[in-house]
Write a protein that holds these residues in place. Structure first.
Motif, PDB file in Angstrom:
ATOM      1  N   THR A  93      45.629  34.358  45.101  1.00 25.83           N
ATOM      2  CA  THR A  93      45.813  34.760  43.710  1.00 25.83           C
ATOM      3  C   THR A  93      47.241  35.239  43.491  1.00 25.83           C
ATOM      4  O   THR A  93      47.815  35.912  44.338  1.00 25.83           O
ATOM      5  CB  THR A  93      44.825  35.896  43.366  1.00 25.83           C
ATOM      6  OG1 THR A  93      43.495  35.383  43.453  1.00 25.83           O
ATOM      7  CG2 THR A  93      45.059  36.447  41.980  1.00 25.83           C
ATOM      8  N   GLY A  94      47.815  34.872  42.346  1.00 26.03           N
ATOM      9  CA  GLY A  94      49.148  35.340  42.006  1.00 26.03           C
ATOM     10  C   GLY A  94      49.744  34.561  40.860  1.00 26.03           C
ATOM     11  O   GLY A  94      49.171  33.575  40.385  1.00 26.03           O
ATOM     12  N   ASN A  95      50.897  35.023  40.404  1.00 20.45           N
ATOM     13  CA  ASN A  95      51.684  34.325  39.393  1.00 20.45           C
ATOM     14  C   ASN A  95      52.873  33.710  40.101  1.00 20.45           C
ATOM     15  O   ASN A  95      53.649  34.425  40.734  1.00 20.45           O
ATOM     16  CB  ASN A  95      52.150  35.288  38.300  1.00 20.45           C
ATOM     17  CG  ASN A  95      50.991  35.789  37.466  1.00 20.45           C
ATOM     18  OD1 ASN A  95      50.114  35.021  37.089  1.00 20.45           O
ATOM     19  ND2 ASN A  95      50.981  37.072  37.174  1.00 20.45           N
ATOM     20  N   VAL A 130      47.427  31.625  39.356  1.00 19.61           N
ATOM     21  CA  VAL A 130      46.399  31.095  40.244  1.00 19.61           C
ATOM     22  C   VAL A 130      45.404  32.227  40.494  1.00 19.61           C
ATOM     23  O   VAL A 130      45.799  33.349  40.795  1.00 19.61           O
ATOM     24  CB  VAL A 130      47.000  30.597  41.572  1.00 19.61           C
ATOM     25  CG1 VAL A 130      45.912  30.179  42.549  1.00 19.61           C
ATOM     26  CG2 VAL A 130      47.964  29.441  41.313  1.00 19.61           C
ATOM     27  N   LEU A 131      44.111  31.920  40.343  1.00 18.06           N
ATOM     28  CA  LEU A 131      43.058  32.905  40.571  1.00 18.06           C
ATOM     29  C   LEU A 131      42.117  32.374  41.643  1.00 18.06           C
ATOM     30  O   LEU A 131      41.498  31.330  41.467  1.00 18.06           O
ATOM     31  CB  LEU A 131      42.261  33.180  39.294  1.00 18.06           C
ATOM     32  CG  LEU A 131      41.076  34.126  39.438  1.00 18.06           C
ATOM     33  CD1 LEU A 131      41.541  35.508  39.899  1.00 18.06           C
ATOM     34  CD2 LEU A 131      40.312  34.218  38.139  1.00 18.06           C
ATOM     35  N   SER A 159      42.104  27.805  39.274  1.00 15.06           N
ATOM     36  CA  SER A 159      41.104  28.838  39.517  1.00 15.06           C
ATOM     37  C   SER A 159      40.038  28.216  40.416  1.00 15.06           C
ATOM     38  O   SER A 159      39.424  27.215  40.053  1.00 15.06           O
ATOM     39  CB  SER A 159      40.498  29.285  38.186  1.00 15.06           C
ATOM     40  OG  SER A 159      39.540  30.286  38.397  1.00 15.06           O
ATOM     41  N   PHE A 160      39.858  28.786  41.610  1.00 12.36           N
ATOM     42  CA  PHE A 160      38.944  28.200  42.582  1.00 12.36           C
ATOM     43  C   PHE A 160      38.455  29.269  43.547  1.00 12.36           C
ATOM     44  O   PHE A 160      38.936  30.399  43.534  1.00 12.36           O
ATOM     45  CB  PHE A 160      39.620  27.045  43.346  1.00 12.36           C
ATOM     46  CG  PHE A 160      40.964  27.402  43.913  1.00 12.36           C
ATOM     47  CD1 PHE A 160      41.099  27.982  45.170  1.00 12.36           C
ATOM     48  CD2 PHE A 160      42.124  27.168  43.182  1.00 12.36           C
ATOM     49  CE1 PHE A 160      42.337  28.315  45.688  1.00 12.36           C
ATOM     50  CE2 PHE A 160      43.371  27.495  43.690  1.00 12.36           C
ATOM     51  CZ  PHE A 160      43.473  28.075  44.953  1.00 12.36           C
ATOM     52  N   CYS A 161      37.482  28.895  44.371  1.00  8.91           N
ATOM     53  CA  CYS A 161      36.909  29.829  45.343  1.00  8.91           C
ATOM     54  C   CYS A 161      37.784  29.908  46.591  1.00  8.91           C
ATOM     55  O   CYS A 161      38.518  28.977  46.912  1.00  8.91           O
ATOM     56  CB  CYS A 161      35.503  29.380  45.743  1.00  8.91           C
ATOM     57  SG  CYS A 161      34.335  29.504  44.372  1.00  8.91           S
ATOM     58  N   SER A 162      37.651  31.042  47.310  1.00 10.08           N
ATOM     59  CA  SER A 162      38.415  31.203  48.541  1.00 10.08           C
ATOM     60  C   SER A 162      38.128  30.040  49.476  1.00 10.08           C
ATOM     61  O   SER A 162      37.029  29.508  49.503  1.00 10.08           O
ATOM     62  CB  SER A 162      38.083  32.536  49.209  1.00 10.08           C
ATOM     63  OG  SER A 162      36.716  32.595  49.540  1.00 10.08           O
TER      64      SER A 162
END
Length: 174
Positions: free
Chosen positions: A103-105, A125-126, A70-73
């Motif tokens: 973002t995705g699975n 992932v976010l 999980s992180f910033c663009s």
């Protein structure tokens, strides 16, 4: 073929297979060598030998990440699968590792000797998008003007006056 599969071998009618069956075709689920022998009053003839190999299905892989998922663009995370096999990721890539920026699975399957594993558990992932802030102003008769913020839930306003002090206050917009 892969473990759990089967193969049908056909021969001449009236023969006896090396595994004892007497049908024109046999379905094989085990490795080994197979042939069929046909006999009559003039003699017997044995077919060529068919060697059957049953390949093991690879274990279901586990995905590991080289950092936070999980992180910033603008950021990235590398997802890794176990070493020593061929790979098929849910995004179409085929390497042992993939760099993810959206973002995705993500899932992966491993492939060995033509056999494909079950699909791995998804790695989520976010990617958070940085907010886009906006400010609009409205002139209010006799009172001055009003500033309105957009793009966030909480704002810290820094208002400076020419030659005067900077005033800072926190305002929450619902």
């Amino acid at each position: 073929f892969c473990q759990g599969g089967s193969l049908t071998i056909s021969g001449n009618a009236g023969g006896t297979w090396s595994n004892g069956e007497t049908t024109p075709s046999i379905t094989v689920t085990q490795p080994g060598t197979y042939s069929v022998t046909n006999s009559n009053s003039c003699g017997s003839v044995t077919s060529n030998v068919v060697t059957v190999t049953v390949n093991q299905v690879p274990q279901t892989p586990t995905i590991s990440a080289n950092g936070p998922s999980s992180f910033c663009s603008g950021g990235t995370v590398t997802l890794n699968a176990p070493a020593g096999l061929n790979y098929l990721w849910s995004n179409g890539q085929t390497g042992q590792s993939i760099s993810v920026t959206s973002t995705g699975n993500y899932t992966v399957q491993t492939i060995s000797n033509g056999c494909t594993s079950a699909v791995s558990q998804a790695s989520s992932v976010l990617v958070s998008v940085k907010p886009v802030l906006g400010v609009s102003s409205q002139i209010i008769d006799g009172e001055g003007f009003k500033l309105t913020g957009s793009g966030a839930q909480t704002f810290q306003w820094n208002v400076g006056y020419y030659g005067g002090p900077v005033i800072s206050e926190v305002d929450t917009v619902l």
